[in-house]
Design a protein around this motif. Structure first.
Motif, mmCIF file in Angstrom:
data_model
loop_
_atom_site.group_PDB
_atom_site.id
_atom_site.type_symbol
_atom_site.label_atom_id
_atom_site.label_comp_id
_atom_site.label_asym_id
_atom_site.label_seq_id
_atom_site.Cartn_x
_atom_site.Cartn_y
_atom_site.Cartn_z
ATOM 1 N N LEU A 5 -18.459 -76.254 9.293
ATOM 2 C CA LEU A 5 -19.273 -77.424 8.966
ATOM 3 C C LEU A 5 -18.440 -78.698 8.972
ATOM 4 O O LEU A 5 -18.901 -79.742 9.455
ATOM 5 C CB LEU A 5 -19.942 -77.242 7.604
ATOM 6 N N GLN A 6 -17.240 -78.623 8.442
ATOM 7 C CA GLN A 6 -16.372 -79.807 8.419
ATOM 8 C C GLN A 6 -16.053 -80.300 9.825
ATOM 9 O O GLN A 6 -15.926 -81.502 10.051
ATOM 10 C CB GLN A 6 -15.082 -79.506 7.663
ATOM 11 N N LEU A 7 -15.929 -79.379 10.764
ATOM 12 C CA LEU A 7 -15.594 -79.757 12.137
ATOM 13 C C LEU A 7 -16.803 -80.131 12.979
ATOM 14 O O LEU A 7 -16.722 -81.016 13.830
ATOM 15 C CB LEU A 7 -14.842 -78.605 12.827
ATOM 16 N N HIS A 8 -17.939 -79.475 12.740
ATOM 17 C CA HIS A 8 -19.059 -79.617 13.667
ATOM 18 C C HIS A 8 -20.343 -80.181 13.056
ATOM 19 O O HIS A 8 -21.250 -80.554 13.810
ATOM 20 C CB HIS A 8 -19.370 -78.258 14.302
ATOM 21 N N ALA A 9 -20.438 -80.228 11.747
ATOM 22 C CA ALA A 9 -21.674 -80.716 11.113
ATOM 23 C C ALA A 9 -21.346 -81.290 9.734
ATOM 24 O O ALA A 9 -21.771 -80.779 8.705
ATOM 25 C CB ALA A 9 -22.686 -79.585 11.007
ATOM 26 N N VAL A 13 -21.909 -80.531 4.915
ATOM 27 C CA VAL A 13 -20.876 -80.087 3.967
ATOM 28 C C VAL A 13 -21.369 -80.219 2.532
ATOM 29 O O VAL A 13 -21.276 -79.275 1.738
ATOM 30 C CB VAL A 13 -19.555 -80.856 4.177
ATOM 31 N N GLN A 14 -21.899 -81.378 2.171
ATOM 32 C CA GLN A 14 -22.352 -81.592 0.799
ATOM 33 C C GLN A 14 -23.478 -80.630 0.419
ATOM 34 O O GLN A 14 -23.377 -79.969 -0.622
ATOM 35 C CB GLN A 14 -22.785 -83.041 0.599
ATOM 36 N N PRO A 15 -24.544 -80.504 1.215
ATOM 37 C CA PRO A 15 -25.590 -79.541 0.835
ATOM 38 C C PRO A 15 -25.078 -78.104 0.740
ATOM 39 O O PRO A 15 -25.498 -77.350 -0.142
ATOM 40 C CB PRO A 15 -26.636 -79.670 1.944
ATOM 41 N N TYR A 16 -24.167 -77.739 1.624
ATOM 42 C CA TYR A 16 -23.604 -76.389 1.570
ATOM 43 C C TYR A 16 -22.835 -76.174 0.263
ATOM 44 O O TYR A 16 -23.028 -75.175 -0.427
ATOM 45 C CB TYR A 16 -22.692 -76.132 2.774
ATOM 46 N N LEU A 17 -21.971 -77.121 -0.085
ATOM 47 C CA LEU A 17 -21.193 -76.999 -1.321
ATOM 48 C C LEU A 17 -22.097 -76.994 -2.554
ATOM 49 O O LEU A 17 -21.862 -76.253 -3.511
ATOM 50 C CB LEU A 17 -20.164 -78.123 -1.420
ATOM 51 N N GLU A 18 -23.137 -77.818 -2.530
ATOM 52 C CA GLU A 18 -24.089 -77.816 -3.648
ATOM 53 C C GLU A 18 -24.744 -76.442 -3.783
ATOM 54 O O GLU A 18 -24.917 -75.939 -4.904
ATOM 55 C CB GLU A 18 -25.156 -78.894 -3.444
ATOM 56 N N HIS A 19 -25.084 -75.829 -2.671
ATOM 57 C CA HIS A 19 -25.692 -74.495 -2.700
ATOM 58 C C HIS A 19 -24.705 -73.465 -3.246
ATOM 59 O O HIS A 19 -25.058 -72.659 -4.118
ATOM 60 C CB HIS A 19 -26.152 -74.104 -1.293
ATOM 61 N N VAL A 20 -23.489 -73.500 -2.755
ATOM 62 C CA VAL A 20 -22.469 -72.547 -3.191
ATOM 63 C C VAL A 20 -22.229 -72.671 -4.697
ATOM 64 O O VAL A 20 -22.152 -71.670 -5.416
ATOM 65 C CB VAL A 20 -21.152 -72.758 -2.413
#
Length: 104
Positions: A5-9, A13-20
């Protein structure tokens, strides 16, 4: 996943980290530090845009009460800093603007 995600989208990153962190309840300090960094970057950007659009120096709304996304983001940042037990403040302090303007 995070590296991809950091490289391609980067916008994911923020929504992914919030989910995790919020859904999976992950306590990994690295994830908490990264989410705090994302919140800080976004808050800095929104605060800059807000102040540029509202240049009146004598009048500033209370912290988190700006009438746009700036207020919401500042509230989110503060709430995360108050509730997360897993981020490491010393690592994060260097990314805060001088004088703590995000928090004042």
């Amino acid at each position: 996943v995070l590296q991809h995600l950091q490289l391609h989208a980067k916008e994911l990153v923020q929504p992914y980290l919030e989910h995790v962190i919020n859904y999976w309840k992950d306590e990994t300090p690295l994830f908490h530090n990264m989410l705090l960094r994302e919140y800080t970057i976004q808050t800095k950007r929104l605060l800059y845009l807000y102040r540029k659009a509202n240049p009146r120096k004598g009048h500033r709304p209370k912290l988190g009460e700006e009438p746009d996304d700036t207020g919401m983001m500042r509230k989110t940042l503060l709430q995360f800093m108050e509730t997360s037990k897993y981020y490491q403040p010393l690592e994060h302090e260097s990314s805060l603007p001088s004088g703590g303007e995000i928090l004042s």
